[in-house]
Design an enzyme around this catalytic site. Structure first.
Site, PDB file in Angstrom:
ATOM      1  N   LYS A 264       0.814  -1.219   0.000  1.00  0.00           N
ATOM      2  CA  LYS A 264       0.000   0.000   0.000  1.00  0.00           C
ATOM      3  C   LYS A 264       0.845   1.266   0.000  1.00  0.00           C
ATOM      4  O   LYS A 264       0.343   2.336  -0.289  1.00  0.00           O
ATOM      5  CB  LYS A 264      -0.980  -0.026   1.166  1.00  0.00           C
ATOM      6  CG  LYS A 264      -0.348  -0.104   2.522  1.00  0.00           C
ATOM      7  CD  LYS A 264      -1.430  -0.242   3.581  1.00  0.00           C
ATOM      8  CE  LYS A 264      -0.795  -0.431   4.939  1.00  0.00           C
ATOM      9  NZ  LYS A 264      -1.731  -0.946   5.924  1.00  0.00           N
ATOM     10  N   ARG A 265       2.127   1.141   0.305  1.00  0.00           N
ATOM     11  CA  ARG A 265       2.964   2.332   0.259  1.00  0.00           C
ATOM     12  C   ARG A 265       3.215   2.771  -1.179  1.00  0.00           C
ATOM     13  O   ARG A 265       3.483   3.919  -1.457  1.00  0.00           O
ATOM     14  CB  ARG A 265       4.295   2.094   0.970  1.00  0.00           C
ATOM     15  CG  ARG A 265       4.109   2.232   2.441  1.00  0.00           C
ATOM     16  CD  ARG A 265       5.304   2.011   3.300  1.00  0.00           C
ATOM     17  NE  ARG A 265       4.833   2.009   4.676  1.00  0.00           N
ATOM     18  CZ  ARG A 265       4.177   1.014   5.236  1.00  0.00           C
ATOM     19  NH1 ARG A 265       3.951  -0.077   4.548  1.00  0.00           N
ATOM     20  NH2 ARG A 265       3.748   1.082   6.479  1.00  0.00           N
TER      21      ARG A 265
END
Ligand code: GLU
Length: 493
Positions: A264-265
């Site tokens: 998700k980064r």
């Protein structure tokens, strides 16, 4: 009809499953693996099962299970058996199968393939420390493996805490026959005596997964590559029980542009983000299909039914597919252009234009308008995607804090709400206050960052109510992006 001859060796009905753990937002990787299980099942007339693996109570989240169902249905996948639809092999939620795992751990203790381990956490820590110091061995030192059965029974009966461990073979090899990758041979010396049942009586992933796959008569385990390191342990478990193994197929993992596992980064990973960002469900499914498989003839746009019809494992490619948002947008554009105006209107009205969404937005703006024609301009950011911050860069500051640290600080706020269950103005405000305090920032500065980051404006209706209505997906995406914009001094647009 099976096209791939290697698959016909399984002389049992095809039953496949996905087994997500309800630990957060519904992940695109779940939809990707579900798609391949579903398509294979439909291609051969088999059964597709959804099982919820929720035995890790510290990580399970109450709202997550329903979100998995909703997200998979939104992309257009459905299952023949599962916790919500029932079926002959239930319960399909692992937390409801406790006695089954205890019984199976007992079977392995009785046949000598598992044993109770009474070692305390202190002893295990001391063993680890010694191993590190002497640079010898790794894993559990098998201290309790040689305990006589009577002693083990007596100590358990007296109430002493224990875990159950697999008595892994001490020598030899274990071979994982992966239908996509060929045989993978592992020296058993590398395999620890795995914990199967924890001291609270809950099973570990390994035990629950194998027992359920067997009892649910799963014929093919089609899962992501990241589980391949667990598979030798699973093979040992099948051997310990004397059960027939399923066929193993480990699909290539979705990756970020730098080839690391999708995270998700670097990419939004929640299916709900793509829904809220205006991606059509068929386009997302088609895109996920292209990640691991090719239709042939260089064809990139195809329906689920077409994929089912021509599906074959031979066209899986194992190279790490990059989850490329431009490609997804390109495909989505093609889908949009193929809709007639009526379909497009329905897609749009069913999206963030739907009535329930307006019913959340209007309480925030009614007192601020005199005429209806003000509604759209005033609420535009509830319907748009990524925002342009160039006109508000001067407001994205915290006095005496370097831009890189302001960016990092904002990400810390995202981490805070990620760690919370649910999504509400009260939660967002509570976290925002604690966050400002932790960073030593004045709330007026921290809150301005959140306001400008999530709406692109200095003035908006009440901040936390606005973020609550924007939703987690859009808020997270905007705050992550604005953190980058700030840290880069406005260079990232
Ligand atoms: N519970 C595991 C997951 O979260 C299941 C892995 C498997 O398919 O065996 O994906």
């Amino acid at each position: 009809m099976l096209q791939d001859p290697t698959m016909t060796t399984a002389a049992r009905p095809v039953r496949v499953r996905i087994a997500p753990s309800p630990t957060g937002d519904p992940h695109v990787g779940t939809a990707y693996i579900a798609l391949f299980n579903y398509v294979f099942a439909k291609h051969v007339g088999g059964t597709f099962i959804l099982r919820i693996e929720d035995t890790d109570q510290t990580r399970a989240r109450a709202d997550s299970e329903q979100m998995i169902y909703d997200a998979l249905r939104w992309v257009g996948l459905s299952w023949d058996e599962g916790p919500d639809v029932g079926g002959p092999f239930g319960p399909y939620r692992q937390s409801e199968r406790g006695p089954i795992y205890a019984e199976h751990a007992r079977i392995l203790i009785d046949n000598g393939r598992a044993y109770r381990c009474f070692c305390t956490a202190e002893r295990l820590a001391a063993v680890r420390a010694r191993q590190q110091l002497e640079k010898t061995g790794h894993g559990y030192d098998r201290h309790c493996r040689s305990l006589p059965r009577e002693e083990s029974d007596a100590r358990a009966a007296a109430g002493e805490a224990f875990v159950v461990r697999l008595a892994a073979p001490l020598t030899g090899n274990v071979v994982v026959q992966d239908k996509l990758r060929g045989d993978v041979t592992i020296d058993v010396g590398q395999i620890d005596d795995q914990v199967l049942l924890k001291s609270d009586g809950m099973p570990t992933y390994h035990l629950a997964n194998v027992v359920d796959d067997h009892l649910m008569e799963i014929s093919h385990v089609i899962r992501a590559e990241e589980w391949i390191s667990s598979t030798p342990k699973h093979v040992l478990l099948y051997q310990a029980f004397g059960w027939q193994e399923p066929q193993w197929l480990h699909m290539p993992l979705l990756r970020n542009a730098d080839k690391s596992k999708i995270s998700k980064r670097k990419n939004p990973v929640s299916i709900n983000y793509y829904r809220d960002a205006g991606i059509l469900p068929h386009a997302l499914l088609n895109f996920l299909a292209l990640m691991g498989w090719s239709f042939g003839d260089d064809r990139e746009k195809f329906t689920l039914a077409e994929m089912i019809e021509v599906f074959s494992w031979e066209r899986i490619s194992l190279g790490g597919p990059v989850f490329n948002l431009e490609k997804l947008t390109w495909l989505n554009e093609k889908y949009i252009h193929d809709l007639d105006y009526g379909q497009l209107a329905d897609a749009f009205l069913g999206w963030r234009m739907r009535r329930e969404h307006w019913m959340q937005i209007l309480p925030l703006v009614r007192e601020r308008i005199k005429k209806l024609d003000e509604i759209i301009p005033m609420t535009e950011y509830f319907f748009s995607g990524d925002l342009d911050y160039s006109a508000v860069l001067g407001d994205l500051v915290v006095p005496e804090v370097a831009p890189a640290d302001v960016g990092k600080g904002l990400l810390a706020y995202v981490e805070r709400f990620e760690a919370r269950e649910g999504w509400s103005a009260a939660m967002l405000e509570e976290e925002a206050r604690a966050w400002c305090e932790a960073l030593g920032w004045k709330p007026k500065h921290g809150f301005m960052l959140l306001r400008v980051g999530s709406t692109g404006r200095k003035a908006s209706p009440p901040l936390f109510e606005t973020m609550a209505v924007l939703g987690k997906e859009i808020t997270r995406r905007r705050l992550r992006r604005v953190a980058e914009v700030i840290a880069s001094g406005g260079k990232v647009k």
